[in-house]
Design an enzyme around this catalytic site. Structure first.
Site: not given
Length: 448
Positions: A101, A244
């Site tokens: 992430s 992401d």
């Protein structure tokens, strides 16, 4: 439940530290065994962001899944919400996203989605964890039952069309200059292309991933470069995604940041006016600013709070029937369209409001004055700092000082060895003193 491998957002850690090829292969085997039901061929879709370690983990997962008889469809670099959408669209049994992430390139992770595109439940993760600690050699497929792997072309176009369909057909972004920061991550191709197809004058930045520069001084966690670029280009709006692309923040035409709380307020107000809210309220976490709650009260909308983590937001949305929820960090969940946070689709909903009203972003997106909120992180090496008597005493004293004047939240991160201390209230000096006292009790100073 007590988790050995899974945190609040899958399995995450240092590449070749916690996240080794051996662990990734075992995850593929364990998850493959859990999701094989019936006699038909089973398949999994795998996407990733742009980290150098993505190749290593991808091939290890392929080895694991194929060794238990699952076919693998490789998507390449794709946003997390695209992987969730494609898992359902391609009728796969399981979807996997290789990403850490918003973390820097040294870390990586594995998050998984079930056949309907939702993140796995605690119960399913527990099943996988139990298998990770077993010897699975006797559960591998026979040589005639091994899986196959192949790369899938054209998936970028599928996601672009999906995202565009979340807007009214007649809506165009003509006349808007949009600077988009893709964090040198998974969205570096699809998002600029989608904005261009919608008619925007697109200025893409941080779209040259090299394996090392994901989230490095860019993206939703470091918007300074985007703010400068918006002012430099005299753009109407800036959009910052993370590595992401499951979270987003906005920058207005003056170069000022608009966080997830403000975006929730914008979408909630618009959807209420259009009769699109399934219930009169939204779901957010304990981190959302009290200013958001007060704004929603003025709109006759409720705010349901959950623990930190978009999975818990979605859980309450599904349980109670809400179709809008999110986090201050920019995870926005629009359950009419997606099964997880989708940074780009959320940005499109805000752009739709801007176009509908014909007013500057600075007027549209600053819906409330946030209460002073102080967040400090304390990084620790070992043990359980929150169990110490002096820390408990400092927290209790802080809660008493803020009682009726604000909120205090002290929690452990679900993804790293960090204690987060957050306080908010009308008196900034009081809030800061309360937070600093707790950080000192933990052993301060606070981490950056």
């Amino acid at each position: 439940m007590s988790r050995k491998y899974f945190g609040t957002d899958g399995i995450r850690g240092r590449a070749n530290g916690l996240i080794t090829p051996e662990l990734a292969m075992k995850v593929g085997q364990a998850a493959g065994l859990v999701f094989q039901r019936g006699e038909y061929r089973h398949r999994v879709v795998i996407g990733k962001d742009t980290r150098l370690s993505g190749y290593m983990i991808e091939y290890a997962l392929v080895a694991g899944f194929t060794s238990v008889g699952m076919d693998v469809l490789l998507l390449g670099p794709m946003p997390t919400p695209a992987v969730a959408m494609l898992t359902k669209s391609m009728r796969a049994d399981l979807g996997v996203m290789i990403s850490a992430s918003h973390n820097l390139f040294e870390d990586n992770g594995i998050k998984m989605f079930g056949p309907r595109g939702f993140k796995l439940s605690d119960a399913v993760e527990k099943q996988i964890e139990q298998l990770l600690d077993e010897n699975l050699d006797k559960k591998l497929a026979q040589s005639t039952g091994l899986g196959r792997a192949r790369r899938i072309d054209g998936v970028h176009d599928r996601y672009i069309e999906f995202a565009k369909r979340t807007l009214p057909r007649e809506l165009s972004l003509d006349g808007l200059r949009v600077v988009v920061d893709c964090a040198n991550g998974a969205a570096y191709r699809v998002v600029p292309e989608a904005l261009w197809e919608l008619g925007a004058d697109v200025v893409p930045i941080s779209v040259e991933p090299d394996g090392f520069n994901i989230n490095k001084e860019c993206g939703s966690t470091a918007p300074e470069a985007l703010c400068r670029k918006v002012r430099e280009m005299r753009a109407d709006i800036g959009i910052a995604l993370d590595g992401d692309a499951d979270r987003v923040i906005i920058v207005d035409e003056r170069g000022h940041v608009v966080d997830g709380d403000q975006l929730l307020a914008v979408i909630a107000e618009s959807w209420k006016e259009d009769g699109r809210l399934t219930k009169p309220g939204i779901v957010a976490t304990v981190m959302s600013n009290l200013g958001l709650e007060r704004f929603l009260e003025g709109q006759e909308l409720s705010l349901v709070r959950t623990p930190v983590g978009d999975r818990y937001v979605l859980e309450q949305m599904l349980k109670q029937g809400y179709n809008l929820g999110g986090e201050q960090s920019g995870h926005i969940i629009l359950s009419d369209y997606a099964t997880t946070g989708d940074g780009f689709v959320s940005a499109l909903q805000v752009l739709a409001v801007v176009q509908k009203l014909g007013r500057p972003v600075s007027e549209v997106c600053h819906k409330f004055e946030p209460l002073p909120q102080i967040l400090k992180n304390y990084r620790y090496r070992s043990g359980k700092p929150l169990d110490r008597a002096e820390v408990k005493s400092a927290i209790t004293a802080g809660e008493k000082r803020l009682n009726g004047h604000g909120r205090l939240l002290v929690r452990s991160s679900g993804t790293e060895p960090v204690i987060r201390v957050m306080g908010e209230g009308d008196d900034r000096i009081l809030v800061e003193d309360v937070v600093d006292t707790i950080v000192s009790a933990l052993g301060g100073p606070a981490a950056a």
